[in-house]
Design an enzyme around this catalytic site. Sequence first.
Site, PDB file in Angstrom:
ATOM      1  N   SER A 102      13.066  49.837  21.074  1.00 45.26           N
ATOM      2  CA  SER A 102      11.814  50.128  20.386  1.00 45.26           C
ATOM      3  C   SER A 102      10.689  50.337  21.406  1.00 45.26           C
ATOM      4  CB  SER A 102      11.503  48.998  19.395  1.00 45.26           C
ATOM      5  OG  SER A 102      10.526  49.390  18.467  1.00 45.26           O
ATOM      6  N   ASP A 236      17.535  53.318  10.248  1.00 44.53           N
ATOM      7  CA  ASP A 236      16.296  52.798  10.831  1.00 44.53           C
ATOM      8  C   ASP A 236      15.104  53.198   9.968  1.00 44.53           C
ATOM      9  OD1 ASP A 236      14.138  52.049  12.435  1.00 44.53           O
ATOM     10  OD2 ASP A 236      15.119  52.658  14.289  1.00 44.53           O
ATOM     11  N   HIS A 263      17.049  49.266  12.532  1.00 42.17           N
ATOM     12  CA  HIS A 263      16.234  49.356  13.741  1.00 42.17           C
ATOM     13  C   HIS A 263      16.760  48.477  14.865  1.00 42.17           C
ATOM     14  CE1 HIS A 263      12.709  50.367  16.038  1.00 42.17           C
ATOM     15  NE2 HIS A 263      12.335  49.110  16.148  1.00 42.17           N
TER      16      HIS A 263
END
Length: 318
Positions: A102, A236, A263
Amino acid sequence: MISPPVSTELQFVVVHGYRRAYRKVGSGPTLLLIHGMACDSTTWDRVIGPLSEHFTVIAPDLLGHGESDKPDGDYSIGGYANGMRDLLTVLGVDKVTIVGHSFGGGVAMQFAYQFPERTERVVLVSSGGLGREVTPLIRALTLPGAPLVMAVATARAWRPFVAAGLRGLSATGMSATRDLGEVARIYESFAEPRSRAAVRRLTSHVLDWRGQYVTMTDRTYLAQLMPVMVVWGRDDRVIPASHAVNAEHHSLTDVRLLDDAGHFPHRDHPERFVAMVTEFVAENPPATYHRGKWRAMLRRGDQAVLTTVSESSSPAVV
């Protein structure tokens, strides 16, 4: 079958006057695992043990996160990349394969860009910096009243009930709610004012109410000089999996889409994740920095792309 999670004690080192927390385990080539925004090194707890059977694994708590200090300091992507360089230097590590999740993916790309001589390979996991779209919940953190809303939303009176509700929804197994267990941990971390302030400062450097405005797509052609793998969960809902397709069209051609993953693919399917990372390292010799090649690539810019992604190509589904 994957080994049970390894419990590694946090270690601490002071760099530039700030305490940095990190976990270090295993032996062999070094993997640097960088977590995402408002997370910490525990996000890797399902994969650290198995990875440590093949690698020296270093998983820090970024400044402003976890047990690291939370000063009123530099929370830019470049600042974090510098912090990773300094931590590695203090730990006596010269080169790493860097794995970023991320926001940590953005840090990983920035580290490779700033310090190619110290980067052997890059693994981007549901990475920021490859497109503008991001969940409205994160964009809302940039709005003027966000600090007050966060303080009220995490008040002690209802914090346990909200966290329990999020974890309960996560346990239903539905793709739309699979990530809410991790969201619950993030929500609980926002109860600390210094954590909220750090995340607020961090978000101001990379996005606004419209989405991400910091991108590395103008420099991804440099990936020709080092191995890069992109891993994404097809479900995600924080950063859309379509960004994995974007990656393919920006010279990042080793793209893996995981079915039945959100995610946090390294938590949804730790066995598959460990196998992919281990095979990627084994099959791709470490990059060797050469100043002349780097200079030539920069001079030619994106015209230096030597391979074109076929219109019919698509990310591998694993």
